[in-house]
Design an enzyme around this catalytic site. Sequence first.
Site, PDB file in Angstrom:
ATOM      1  CB  CYS A   1      -6.284  -0.537   0.413  1.00 12.78           C
ATOM      2  SG  CYS A   1      -7.279   0.864   0.985  1.00 12.78           S
TER       3      CYS A   1
ATOM      4  CG  ASP B   1      -6.346  -6.503   4.325  1.00 11.88           C
ATOM      5  OD1 ASP B   1      -6.121  -5.386   3.812  1.00 11.88           O
ATOM      6  OD2 ASP B   1      -6.774  -6.642   5.488  1.00 11.88           O
TER       7      ASP B   1
ATOM      8  CG  ASN C   1      -2.011   1.010   1.158  1.00 19.18           C
ATOM      9  OD1 ASN C   1      -1.863   2.064   0.548  1.00 19.18           O
ATOM     10  ND2 ASN C   1      -3.130   0.696   1.776  1.00 19.18           N
TER      11      ASN C   1
ATOM     12  CG  HIS D   1      -8.550  -1.411   4.617  1.00 18.48           C
ATOM     13  ND1 HIS D   1      -7.438  -0.971   3.948  1.00 18.48           N
ATOM     14  CD2 HIS D   1      -8.384  -2.759   4.791  1.00 18.48           C
ATOM     15  CE1 HIS D   1      -6.629  -1.995   3.720  1.00 18.48           C
ATOM     16  NE2 HIS D   1      -7.177  -3.083   4.215  1.00 18.48           N
TER      17      HIS D   1
END
Length: 781
Positions: free
Chosen positions: A54, A318, A49, A301
Amino acid sequence: MPLSELYDPSRGYLVNDTVVVEAEVAVRKMIDYWTYDSKKETGYVGLKNQGATCYMNSLLQTLYHIPYFRKAVYHMPTTENDMPSGSIPLALQSLFYKLQYSDNSVATKELTKSFGWDTYDSFMQHDVQELNRVLCEKLEDKMKGTVVEGTIEQLFEGHHINYIECINVDYKSNRKESFYDLQLDVKGCRDVYASFDKYVEVERLEGDNKYQAEQHGLQDARKGVLFLDFPPVLQLQLKRFEYDYMRDTMVKINDRYEFPLQLDLDKDDGKYLTPDADRSIRNLYTLHSVLVHSGGVHGGHYYAFIRPTLSDQWYKFDDERVTKEDTKKALEEQYGGEEELPQVNPGFNNTPFKFTKYSNAYMLVYIRESDKEKIMCNVDEKDIAEHLRIRLKKEQEEKEHKKKEKAEAHLYTIIKVARDEDLKEQIGKNIYFDLVDHEKVRNFRIQKQLPFNSFKEEVAKEYGIPVQSQRFWLWAKRQNHTYRPNRPLAPHEEAQSVGQLREVSNKAHNAELKLFLEDLRPIRPPEKSKEDILLFFKLYNPEKEELRFVGRLFVKALGKPSDILTKLNEMAGFSPNEEIELYEEIKFEPNVMCEHIDKKLSFRSSQLEDGDIISFQKPSIPGGDTQVRYKDVPSFLEYVHNRQVVHFRCLEKPKEEEFCLELSKLHTYDDVVERVARQLGLDDPSKVRLTSHNCYSQQPKPQPIRYRGVEHLLDMLVHYNQTSDILYYEVLDIPLPELQCLKTLKVAFHHATKDEVVIHSIRLSKNSTISDVITDLKTKL
């Protein structure tokens, strides 16, 4: 829970003045995320990131895990001369290759640079749907005329028919449109099928809203949309974010919204399809990925749940971390809505405690069952261009080399060696104060255990200076923050190892050792005594405004500057008896200190020592033929110290440089706007408005500089502890002082027929009336 509920006998919590609190403990396998290895645990790696990327990472992982798309990207023509930061296809090829073969998480900086993004863009959350469309459009354009032309359309393009059908006359209007993704309503819909029902819902055009049919006039009609065909890869954008007209703001829809693992768009005899759609194609889809947003309308997020092989195993991507997840986690827990805590005492009339789930799906990707074999194809190294494999393997080797260097860094030290040649090269070009920029001199990476004398042999090979003709001086940082050669190395110090010498010479134990190399050729002089002082000399030419290094000399402490004037004239190329003035350069931060030297006093009396700098020049002649701006060394150094080249950009085009001006940090507000006005050909400098630059966001500051709101140029350029060299300008219709007396009025105008609200900003003087507001608004509308 309010205490009033706890104490209420009818709720049943308190019995005999006792409340029972029950805790359920779930023991799960502990994951140590510091040592967690995504590749080892799952076979996949994540994406780093960059700050707020993200949302992009989840989209890229989804596209990468559509093998047919990945294969097409690999087959896009690129060359070994392309740079990833300037080519979206090459940057994406590089990224996908690393995702496929790397053991660690992959950086996306090259890709975002190829988008034309700067650091600030990487810290801003962009619209995912817009990013997806722009990326696919750019790739589609780059694929034209290549072996993979048409891939984007083949994968993602579907078609629907917008129709209007008159009820009382024989007239029908059809318009075919293509789509790469579909936006489905979440509000008011319980699941995907309800959204599709709403999408094809028929609207009646009647009453005041009749349809103007060609040759038939106003007619009652039915208006709607039906699908002609669906694409092999169906991308559904769920409208989780909407504009709330009542609250005049964007809101997030966290309502429960279900989506199936298998999606049948042929249900109910193909009610979503046009009558002439190809019914031989079975529109049965299986869920490939679920993109999730966790948070509110102003931020949050993003991550993705993906089935890379369409098996029962889901993976959560993630950012850097990839984990295995079950179907419930990927589907049911991403429906959104409210979650109810289990009741403590089921027998009593308890009101269950509910909380809103802010993590929910905002994008779904389905793959058609009949195209599954084609789309989930095998992708291996033979699909990757040879130049790309060579380039990326070379990158990996360099990365491993740097990693090894880092691991062995404690065994080495960096020796930075400055010579007379470096001083001649830098002074008057890159630097004016002090002697050298150590970042631009030759670096030697030397093992700490190596004897210093062995290092001298390496220097002899590099520069061709025999070991016996080398004398090294240590640099020292003085209290006034200047760096000067302080003393030569003693014989016993040269007998030590490099590591010992570094520690002795540098109390801060930095990894670097800074040395000045004195070339003693042709004849090695006797060892330096305490009475010898090493001085460095610069020559200033007022007419050319030029400062350059001319050499160094050893002088006797009790000697006088008058003793070396002939030598200095020789070094400068002047006649032997030329009259010259001498100045000592003492410091330059925070202010310049450069003092005249009395030629009749001894060097010791003038407090000169090893490493000091003397600048000299011909004396300025008052009222001479040649006009000079800076007549002596101190005034020239003062000018250089405050000199500032400012890059000006038009506020409407904040990325494009228009022109640059050489100014002084001490220039007043009026000086700066007058120079800008002159550059722009304006008669009135007060019509120039300036805005400062935000060094962190790389954008203009939100508020412009007020008229004479700062004293000096330096005040305009400083942003917290950083100094910028960028200013933005506007040319106003009226003088800035007059504009600052006006007030801004925001008017929300509601179009009744269009059912939309438009915000207009109107600038008015304090004496304006409502009539002025209406007149201005009519003009804008």
